[in-house]
Design an enzyme around this catalytic site. Structure first.
Site, PDB file in Angstrom:
ATOM      1  CB  THR A 153      -4.361 -38.017 -15.167  1.00 50.15           C
ATOM      2  OG1 THR A 153      -3.063 -38.013 -15.778  1.00 50.15           O
ATOM      3  CG2 THR A 153      -4.444 -36.867 -14.196  1.00 50.15           C
ATOM      4  CD  GLU A 211       5.945 -40.621 -21.720  1.00 53.66           C
ATOM      5  OE1 GLU A 211       6.135 -41.701 -22.306  1.00 53.66           O
ATOM      6  OE2 GLU A 211       4.820 -40.214 -21.410  1.00 53.66           O
ATOM      7  CG  ASP A 234       0.447 -37.723 -17.091  1.00 55.10           C
ATOM      8  OD1 ASP A 234       1.196 -38.705 -16.939  1.00 55.10           O
ATOM      9  OD2 ASP A 234       0.018 -37.359 -18.198  1.00 55.10           O
ATOM     10  N   GLY A 254      -5.701 -42.339 -20.978  1.00 57.61           N
ATOM     11  CA  GLY A 254      -4.949 -43.519 -20.571  1.00 57.61           C
ATOM     12  C   GLY A 254      -5.561 -44.176 -19.350  1.00 57.61           C
TER      13      GLY A 254
END
Length: 418
Positions: free
Chosen positions: A144, A248, A146, A22
């Site tokens: 990332t 999510e 994340d 991503g």
């Protein structure tokens, strides 16, 4: 530092760079770092892989050697991945073709910018090259939102996404407080596959003095649906509104995604209408787009608590928007790209560049390297001391960790008092 020469051929060294996974707001800054350092080290030929490792396998390469210097500042500020990315798991059958393509183009150095899955690709290529005694050096650059790569203190890309999320939390709170009789409950859903670092960053909004968010739900802390609803109800009763931030992929205590378990509750136990992933990539990661955790929680709040709830879902904007790019993130990302080139030219391989936080009163990070086998396919979750005992918010230790990464003060919004 002098660049190496290819063995035997006497030709200038050649480097290839790719981006994967991503995109982030700073991934192109790492690319710029690679290009600038390659030029300063005298590397004459630099290729870019289009769409990550797929580009190497299909021969979709672009020559970046003569990219004008004046393009680089704009490239550094360009959102998403300029070379394109992918989520493709390298197979054993792919490796001979990958090495053959690299050898065909005279490439001795490879820099791959990405996260956990990209670290796996880099590691496998480095191992294969070593086993075949191929003159190839592979260095990975972390990337990332994340923030879930082990060993490194944090990941390039996270600081900008964290800033975006903190500001978005402030703004959605003001929107909620404007008309609490219309939508008294707001749910802000963030990305974050199995780790809650991004959702947690919403708590940085509180350093501006605003009481927001009120609840944070992350994958590290499963909660049953009734627990969540009880906490939302209590928050609403105390404050007259509630702002909730959630990852999510939040799960309930039995391990099921909230998106699945919640749909069963909403549909009175019918498992056949439970939320299912839209698709699963080659690494086994599930993606929920149509019916996610945030949407399910808003429906549960509306149905079970009789409170109107609304979902804010930034989607892919949160990971790569330039609107709130962190200057710290931008600088560190470029330096990681530069460091990767230096590591490759020094003759090392099978490593990832990492950020190491210095113990000092003010924030400072240095750059080091770590073996890819310590990083590939390993996820770093939020530690227990970053999470409150109630498991619905973060501690001051997390605030102290994350605040320096977002690059500067957050906006100071004003509330008029009667």
């Amino acid at each position: 530092m002098e660049h190496r020469q290819s063995e035997g051929a006497g030709q200038p060294a050649t480097l290839i760079v790719g981006q994967s996974g991503g995109p982030t707001a700073a991934i192109n800054s790492s690319l710029v770092g690679v290009l600038r350092e390659a030029k300063s080290q005298g590397i004459k030929r630099v290729y870019g892989m289009r769409y990550g490792i797929r580009g190497l396998l299909t021969g979709d390469l672009v020559d970046l050697s003569n990219l004008p210097n004046e393009v680089l500042p704009a490239l550094q500020q360009t959102p998403s991945s300029a070379l394109g990315g992918c989520r493709y798991r390298l197979t054993d059958a792919d490796i001979p073709l990958a090495l053959s393509t690299l050898q065909e183009h005279g490439i001795q150095y490879m820099v791959y910018i990405g996260g956990n899955d990209s670290a796996d690709t880099s590691h496998r290529l480095a191992q294969a090259a070593r086993e075949r005694e191929t003159d190839l050096r592979v260095i990975a650059v972390p990337k990332t939102i994340d923030n879930d790569l082990p060993v490194t203190d944090h990941c390039p890309g996270y600081g900008s996404a964290a800033r975006y999320m903190a500001i978005s939390t402030l703004e959605t709170t003001l929107d909620t407080k404007t008309m609490p009789d219309i939508y008294p409950v707001k749910v802000l859903e963030t990305m974050g596959r199995h780790a809650g670092w991004l959702a947690a960053s919403s708590a940085l909004a509180q350093v501006t003095g605003w009481d927001t968010p009120h609840l944070i739900y992350i994958p590290e802390c499963p909660k049953d649906i009734d627990e969540m609803l009880q906490e939302v109800q209590q928050c609403y009763q105390e404050k007259g509104h509630a702002v909730i931030v959630m990852s999510e992929n939040v799960r309930i205590r039995d391990g099921r995604p909230l998106a699945v378990a919640g749909m069963e509750v909403l549909n009175e136990g019918r498992a056949d209408v439970a939320g299912k992933p839209d698709f699963v990539d080659s690494f086994g990661h599930s993606y929920y787009r149509a019916v996610g955790a945030g949407w399910v929680l808003t429906q549960l709040i509306t149905k079970k608590l009789d409170l109107r709830a609304r979902l804010d879902q930034p989607g892919t904007l949160q990971r790569m928007s330039q609107a709130h790019q962190s200057e710290v993130d931008l600088i560190e990302s470029e330096e990681c790209g530069r460091a990767a080139v230096r590591a490759a030219l020094a003759g090392t391989s099978d490593l990832m560049v990492i950020l190491e936080r210095a113990e000092s009163p003010t924030y400072r990070c240095t750059i080091g390297t770590a073996a890819l086998e310590q990083i590939a396919n390993i996820e770093k979750r939020m530690p227990a001391d970053f999470i409150t005992p109630e498991q619905n918010f973060v501690t001051q230790a997390f605030i102290d960790y994350a605040l320096p990464l977002i690059g500067g003060a957050l906006p100071q919004y004003v509330e008029l008092q009667t």
